[in-house]
Design an enzyme around this catalytic site. Structure first.
Site, PDB file in Angstrom:
ATOM      1  CB  CYS A  23      13.258  24.031  67.741  1.00 54.38           C
ATOM      2  SG  CYS A  23      13.327  24.631  66.067  1.00 54.38           S
ATOM      3  NE  ARG A  66      15.852  19.784  71.573  1.00 56.69           N
ATOM      4  CZ  ARG A  66      15.036  18.791  71.890  1.00 56.69           C
ATOM      5  NH1 ARG A  66      15.291  18.045  72.938  1.00 56.69           N
ATOM      6  NH2 ARG A  66      13.975  18.530  71.172  1.00 56.69           N
ATOM      7  CD1 TRP A 115      19.604  22.866  63.395  1.00 59.85           C
ATOM      8  CD2 TRP A 115      17.777  22.181  62.289  1.00 59.85           C
ATOM      9  NE1 TRP A 115      20.015  22.089  62.346  1.00 59.85           N
ATOM     10  CE2 TRP A 115      18.921  21.663  61.645  1.00 59.85           C
ATOM     11  CE3 TRP A 115      16.518  21.889  61.754  1.00 59.85           C
ATOM     12  CZ2 TRP A 115      18.846  20.852  60.518  1.00 59.85           C
ATOM     13  CZ3 TRP A 115      16.431  21.087  60.632  1.00 59.85           C
ATOM     14  CH2 TRP A 115      17.595  20.577  60.031  1.00 59.85           C
ATOM     15  CG  ASN A 136      10.606  21.467  68.539  1.00 58.31           C
ATOM     16  OD1 ASN A 136      10.913  21.304  67.366  1.00 58.31           O
ATOM     17  ND2 ASN A 136      10.917  20.597  69.484  1.00 58.31           N
ATOM     18  N   GLY A 137       8.794  22.378  65.686  1.00 55.58           N
ATOM     19  CA  GLY A 137       8.027  21.507  64.792  1.00 55.58           C
ATOM     20  C   GLY A 137       7.798  22.176  63.457  1.00 55.58           C
ATOM     21  CD  GLU A 175      28.391   5.852  61.425  1.00 57.15           C
ATOM     22  OE1 GLU A 175      27.403   5.962  60.694  1.00 57.15           O
ATOM     23  OE2 GLU A 175      28.594   6.616  62.388  1.00 57.15           O
ATOM     24  CE  LYS A 186      29.904  10.118  62.709  1.00 62.05           C
ATOM     25  NZ  LYS A 186      28.796   9.225  62.890  1.00 62.05           N
ATOM     26  CD  GLU A 230      27.833  13.089  60.997  1.00 58.26           C
ATOM     27  OE1 GLU A 230      26.784  13.651  61.319  1.00 58.26           O
ATOM     28  OE2 GLU A 230      28.118  11.944  61.353  1.00 58.26           O
ATOM     29  CG  HIS A 290      28.476  -3.709  38.165  1.00 58.75           C
ATOM     30  ND1 HIS A 290      28.334  -4.544  37.083  1.00 58.75           N
ATOM     31  CD2 HIS A 290      28.910  -4.481  39.186  1.00 58.75           C
ATOM     32  CE1 HIS A 290      28.636  -5.786  37.453  1.00 58.75           C
ATOM     33  NE2 HIS A 290      29.000  -5.763  38.730  1.00 58.75           N
ATOM     34  CE  LYS A 331      24.166  13.471  69.866  1.00 59.80           C
ATOM     35  NZ  LYS A 331      24.985  12.618  68.983  1.00 59.80           N
TER      36      LYS A 331
HETATM   37  C1  F6R Z   1      25.339  11.026  62.477  1.00 57.42           C
HETATM   38  C2  F6R Z   1      24.202  11.039  63.368  1.00 57.42           C
HETATM   39  C3  F6R Z   1      22.852  10.913  62.772  1.00 57.42           C
HETATM   40  C4  F6R Z   1      21.925  10.131  63.711  1.00 57.42           C
HETATM   41  C5  F6R Z   1      20.477  10.173  63.160  1.00 57.42           C
HETATM   42  C6  F6R Z   1      19.538   9.383  64.037  1.00 57.42           C
HETATM   43  O1  F6R Z   1      26.535  11.154  63.174  1.00 57.42           O
HETATM   44  O2  F6R Z   1      24.341  11.188  64.551  1.00 57.42           O
HETATM   45  O3  F6R Z   1      22.887  10.339  61.503  1.00 57.42           O
HETATM   46  O4  F6R Z   1      22.385   8.823  63.809  1.00 57.42           O
HETATM   47  O5  F6R Z   1      20.034  11.496  63.078  1.00 57.42           O
HETATM   48  O6  F6R Z   1      19.483   9.922  65.314  1.00 57.42           O
HETATM   49  P1  F6R Z   1      18.979   9.082  66.551  1.00 57.42           P
HETATM   50  O7  F6R Z   1      19.931   7.959  66.737  1.00 57.42           O
HETATM   51  O8  F6R Z   1      18.972  10.049  67.679  1.00 57.42           O
HETATM   52  O9  F6R Z   1      17.602   8.588  66.189  1.00 57.42           O
END
Ligand code: F6R
Length: 578
Positions: A2, A27, A72, A96-97, A451, A455, A458, A474, A573
């Site tokens: 948000c 965001r 969001w 927001n929260g 990672e 990727k 998501e 295992h 984000k």
């Molecule tokens: C995945 C991604 C998230 C962030 C996570 C932490 O592509 O971007 O997994 O890495 O939400 O976010 P930050 O780095 O902003 O604390």
């Protein structure tokens, strides 16, 4: 997550609010709305979907005071009713929260005769403020009481019908700043949202209450008016532009040669504490930043005597930090606003434990709280799926163990790796219709797999799991049958033989192996179905090249599946709720 914006001044508030919301778009959100005061009443316009959709719905409403919000969804589906602003009688809010005790509060308010249209905790917060206002008729007193009654995280902007030129605000554990200008003032979730108008701002602290007029700002801390501490945001914010690329993610992947150059050039050991003085180092982060932490742990462990462990912030924040060891807590965060990571830092600060932040966003909440701070130099990252920020985090750890990295060599190798895009497209074509996939590797190659798997999940919505290659037998190997797809990574030649054995086990069961390996690692071609060879660079930087391949494979897979790459479903984000 948000985003909040608010304006009080003499200009046309709706236009300013919409522009502010656009700046907060990165965001992540699923609906948006604004409320403006006109003829002593708020007029609310809100819509599910994009800010452009909201803009189309806006009627010509000249007003000089208003609040806006990008939502969001947390409580209740993304729809118009659940979106903000919420209004109960004469009170309108954006929030927001998360109000954790909202159900209990809702019941009490229902018993008092309030009706609720939405499923949100925010409408409950609005009704509570409305109810308290009837009793106290003074918004500062109302918000003082609100703090005592509610539990959770909130940044809230309030308008009162009949009070044309005031915004009231309160924050606790969710970001909120006040933008300060001549004959106009703002509230916002972050400074870039208001930079077009002013670079002067006041940071609200947890539990602060603010009353904002066009010529006056009053802030109350512990029920006392405090002196306004106006700060200057002295950094230019990058232009938000795809620069000819189809998606921000692809643009950001291609920016990585510059990112690594900047990260290496700006790194200074002076920003770090003396790492050798700690007995214990806890690296804490979420998501991709956690994966970068695992690589950090791997690199630092080779150099330091301390016991180094990486933790997921949402778990770590509820654990006790053993006071018997001299501890450093390192938090990694791109946004610097992640609620769980921020709480870890606050907890460490309360216990007088040293903290180091590896943060990308300038003057973000975590950057302000840590004792030691290294800014990663990834620049503004728009794509929800992180690429360049993650790369700069790993580079920072590599620099912490060796500040004399060969910059030119790695930049050249990254450029060479980016040229392997067509190979990545070929792999994407191969996996685009799969429902499940495995990433395997050992040691640092497993962390890269974690990672890569995140990727792919998501942005392409294909389920995948990253497994330490030696662990398959295992249990998980029972899932391997004809053509089960695997992406295996081998960059560490010390354990290459071992990973090759595990690859053979998969091949023996007819699995399909895509192998990403450093060019000097020789693997018999009977053991893989596709191969991408990456250049060889100094050891600590080798993971960077493998991850670029995995980023490109994920990107092209998602593209071929027609996914909304820069804004994957359900993701934000900046994760500012717990
Ligand atoms: C995945 C991604 C998230 C962030 C996570 C932490 O592509 O971007 O997994 O890495 O939400 O976010 P930050 O780095 O902003 O604390």
């Amino acid at each position: 997550m948000c985003g909040i914006i608010g304006y009080v001044g003499s200009k046309n508030a709706p236009a300013i609010l919409i522009e502010g919301l656009k700046k907060l778009e990165y965001r992540g959100y699923d609906s948006a709305g604004i409320a403006v005061l006109k003829n002593n009443k708020t007029i609310i316009t809100k819509e599910k979907g994009t800010i452009c959709k909201l803009e189309e719905k806006l009627k010509e409403n000249m007003s000089t005071t208003g609040i806006g919000h990008t939502r969001w969804a947390t409580h209740g589906v993304p729809n118009k009713i659940n979106s903000h602003p919420h209004k109960v009688e004469n009170i309108t809010i954006v929030h927001n929260g998360i109000i954790e005790n909202y159900l209990e509060l809702k019941e009490k308010l229902i018993n008092k005769g309030y009706n609720f249209k939405s499923d949100t905790d925010s409408e409950v917060a609005c009704a509570l403020i409305c109810d308290l206002f009837k009793e106290k008729n003074d918004m500062q007193k109302v918000l003082e009481e609100f703090k005592k009654i509610t539990r959770g995280a909130y940044a809230i902007g309030v308008l009162i019908d009949g009070v044309e030129d005031k915004i009231y605000a309160i924050r606790n554990k969710s970001p909120l700043i006040i933008g300060v200008s001549e004959e106009e003032n703002f509230i916002a979730s972050d400074v870039p949202a208001i930079l077009e108008y002013t670079n002067k701002y006041i940071l609200l602290e947890d539990m602060d209450i603010a009353i904002i007029g066009k010529n006056d700002i009053s802030i109350f801390r512990s029920n006392k008016k405090i002196k306004n501490d106006i700060k200057i945001f002295d950094k230019k914010v990058d232009k938000i532009d795809k620069n000819g690329y189809k998606h921000f993610m692809l643009k950001e992947i291609n920016e990585q040669p510059d990112v690594i150059r900047r990260t290496i050039e700006s790194f200074s050991k002076k920003d770090l504490p003396n790492l050798t003085k700690y007995e214990k180092i806890d690296i804490v982060a979420c998501g991709s930043a956690y994966h970068a932490g695992l690589i950090g742990e791997h690199l630092l462990s080779k150099k330091l005597k301390a016991v180094i462990t990486t933790h997921i912030a949402s778990e770590y924040r509820y654990k006790d930090i053993n006071p018997n060891f001299k501890t450093l807590v390192i938090v990694i965060s791109q946004s610097g606003e992640t609620a769980d990571s921020l709480e870890v830092i606050k907890k460490a600060n309360e216990k007088n434990i040293d903290t180091l932040g590896i943060i990308n966003v300038y003057k973000s909440s975590i950057a302000r709280e840590v004792k030691y701070l290294v800014y990663t130099k990834a620049g503004f990252e728009i794509s929800v799926a992180t690429t360049k920020a993650y790369l700069s985090q790993i580079t920072t750890f590599a620099l912490m163990v060796n500040s004399k990295l060969n910059k030119e060599e790695i930049v050249k190798a990254i450029n060479k790796t980016l040229k392997l895009e067509q190979d990545c497209i070929n792999i994407a074509k191969k996996i685009k219709n799969q429902e499940n996939l495995f990433f395997i590797g050992r040691g640092i190659d497993h962390y890269i797999g974690l990672e890569g798997s995140l990727k792919l999940k998501e942005i392409s919505y294909i389920h995948s799991e990253a497994y330490p290659a030696g662990e398959l037998k295992h249990g998980t190997i029972s899932l391997v049958s004809k053509n089960t797809p695997f992406i295996a990574t081998i960059t560490d030649e010390v354990i290459s033989e071992k990973t090759i054995s595990n690859i053979k086990e998969v091949k023996a069961r007819d699995g399909n192996i895509t192998l990403i390996a450093t060019e000097d690692i020789k693997v018999n071609e009977d053991y893989y179905d596709s191969l991408i060879q990456i250049p060889k660079v100094q050891k600590d930087l080798q993971p960077l090249l493998a991850i670029i391949i995995l980023q490109l494979i994920s990107y092209h897979t998602a593209r071929l599946r027609g996914c909304d790459i820069d804004k994957p479903r359900n993701l934000a984000k900046s994760v500012t709720v717990e």
